[in-house]
Design an enzyme around this catalytic site. Structure first.
Site, PDB file in Angstrom:
ATOM      1  N   GLU A  95      27.302  43.132  40.065  1.00 36.33           N
ATOM      2  CA  GLU A  95      28.057  42.331  41.047  1.00 36.33           C
ATOM      3  C   GLU A  95      29.519  42.202  40.634  1.00 36.33           C
ATOM      4  OE1 GLU A  95      26.912  42.210  43.783  1.00 36.33           O
ATOM      5  OE2 GLU A  95      25.784  40.367  44.237  1.00 36.33           O
TER       6      GLU A  95
ATOM      7  N   THR B 169      35.401  40.542  51.549  1.00 37.65           N
ATOM      8  CA  THR B 169      35.002  39.359  50.795  1.00 37.65           C
ATOM      9  C   THR B 169      36.236  38.592  50.322  1.00 37.65           C
ATOM     10  OG1 THR B 169      33.061  40.546  50.048  1.00 37.65           O
ATOM     11  CG2 THR B 169      33.581  38.550  48.857  1.00 37.65           C
TER      12      THR B 169
END
Lengths: 307, 307
Positions: free
Chosen positions: B128, B180
């Site tokens: 991630e 994001t």
């Protein structure tokens, strides 16, 4: 003429990270209220205690609740109530909520249990309004439902009774005054999103811990990064009490309601008692009188003890 | 040489009011990953799909996780991984988390299940970090644990698997890009305390509803007053989709991850399917291609389907 007697427990609102939403009933201290149904529409309030609270129904927390119920039902009967208050007014242990919730439950019992618990909360909130200016259910809900309660909304009366874990609560009431209005004003209107996220992670953990009886998770979640750091400055020796309690083995704790009482949760009677002794001696050292209570979380709330 | 194949589910992070803390595994869409243990310390990554993701291990989400595990164990063996990605990158449905979590679970399985789930989360977070710059477990946790998970802290890896209610999830992925970084920047750093209190009341209700399988309470709690009002402006027709879904009988829903996917939770297959059709037609009307998925909440997360 039927008479009943109620035992009404103290309650802890603002359960650490659960500011404004989570409350908990305990066993000690508690009020007693005796109720008699009258054939005339009078409301008579008398106090056995010596706190000097008003007895005129429109000025008394229990009185206004009974008046509301009378008005709602267009009731031709009245109530005589004798209050023996042991939960000290201004302690932050739900003293006004006890009178308000007791009045609602007492009247309901004498009238043949005609109301739901949510309706009893609705009536009792008029008592809180008289006491604090705000209709809130933070203390009333656990007083009526027992255990730990979530008040999702006071406006719509959305109350979710949570579990009642088998845990001990030690509460200390130092004899100092913290005005609810001061405790409110001192809070910041704006907070950091990152702090709010930490807080709601703790709330989620606390609710999951309560529902699963996961005491470790409850302990890891009893952490308030928003309200306690500000309000605790109003309570003498708060940080010492908290640190000492954690060292003695408390799972966690914080300010009860808006103070000045402090509560600590622990798994074992022995630890809860040690914390009580420590609290007492911390306040003795600085010549502040204090009252200390040790009891389990109270799973059932108000009890009818004579019927 | 032992070979295994994994089925790795999509995940929904930022579960409405549970921003940054609650995530959920679903069944559709899902990735497949095939793993082979190699006698040499090579890491070979190949894609069966056509998303053009990098295959160089240091630049690949699964690759960096495997490199970390290799380094941690001082391992002289390597892995060959064939990824068939069906969770579209950038969908907000946990595409990078699937690769990261899949890599951790696949390696662990081939090495004889030597790690705890928390350790697998620890390794997967490096994936991630490569994908988004941040080590977060919001999607990884439900992918590995299944069901709905609470990530109380990514730093300390404090993950609490909650219940997995028997509910349907409809997700739509409109083919628009929401970065994001944009979704993060648009948020305000400061929020009102009163909004935070409403939010944490909803979070407490949501967690209690999930733990008690109280679908009504889940529905009343699926309400985000802080993040959704801001982020939803980045997603075309968000409000229409949400209002229509509620009218069709959804319990609630919101933005999946940081978008652009939207998810809605409902009790019945029939309602979930109607919502899917509605979502498709809303985006058809404005000529935005969309992919729609209907599946139950996935209680078990990643599955080993060939061993």
């Amino acid at each position: 003429m039927r008479k009943i007697k109620l035992k009404i427990p103290a309650t802890v609102a603002n359960l650490v990270c659960g500011f404004d939403i989570l409350g908990m009933a305990i066993h000690e201290p508690y009020d007693e209220m005796e109720f008699k149904l009258l054939e005339t529409p009078e409301i008579i309030i008398r106090h056995k205690d010596s706190f000097g609270l008003p007895e005129k129904p429109t000025e008394n927390v229990a009185g206004v609740v009974l008046l509301k119920i009378q008005e709602y039902l267009n009731l031709k009967k009245g109530f005589e109530v004798i209050i023996n208050k042991k939960i000290k007014p201004g302690s932050g242990l739900g003293s006004s909520a006890a009178s308000a919730a007791g009045a609602a439950i007492g009247a309901n019992e004498l009238l043949g249990n005609i109301f739901t618990k949510e309706e009893l909360v609705y009536f009792a909130m008029f008592g809180e309004e008289l006491a604090s200016g705000v209709k809130h259910a933070d203390n009333i809900a656990p007083c009526i439902f027992g255990g730990i309660t979530l008040v999702k909304s006071s406006n719509l009366i959305d109350i979710i009774p949570l579990n009642s874990p088998d845990l001990l609560v030690t509460a200390v009431h130092p004899q100092v005054e913290v005005k609810t209005s001061d405790a409110r004003q001192i809070l910041k209107k704006n907070i950091l999103l990152k702090d709010a996220i930490e807080q709601w992670g703790n709330i989620a953990g606390l609710v999951a811990g309560i529902q699963n009886n996961d005491f470790g998770l409850i302990g890891r979640s009893l952490n308030d990064v928003i309200v306690e750091p500000i309000r605790s400055i109003l309570i003498p020796r708060f940080n010492d009490i908290k640190e000492n309690s954690l060292e003695l083995g408390a799972l966690g704790g914080g300010i009860s309601g808006s103070g000045p009482s402090i509560f600590m949760i622990s798994e074992k009677e022995e630890i809860a008692q040690k914390i009580a002794d420590m609290m007492k001696s911390v306040y003795n050292e600085i010549d502040i009188e204090s009252f200390v209570y040790v009891s389990k979380i109270n799973p059932s709330g108000i009890k009818i003890i004579e019927n």
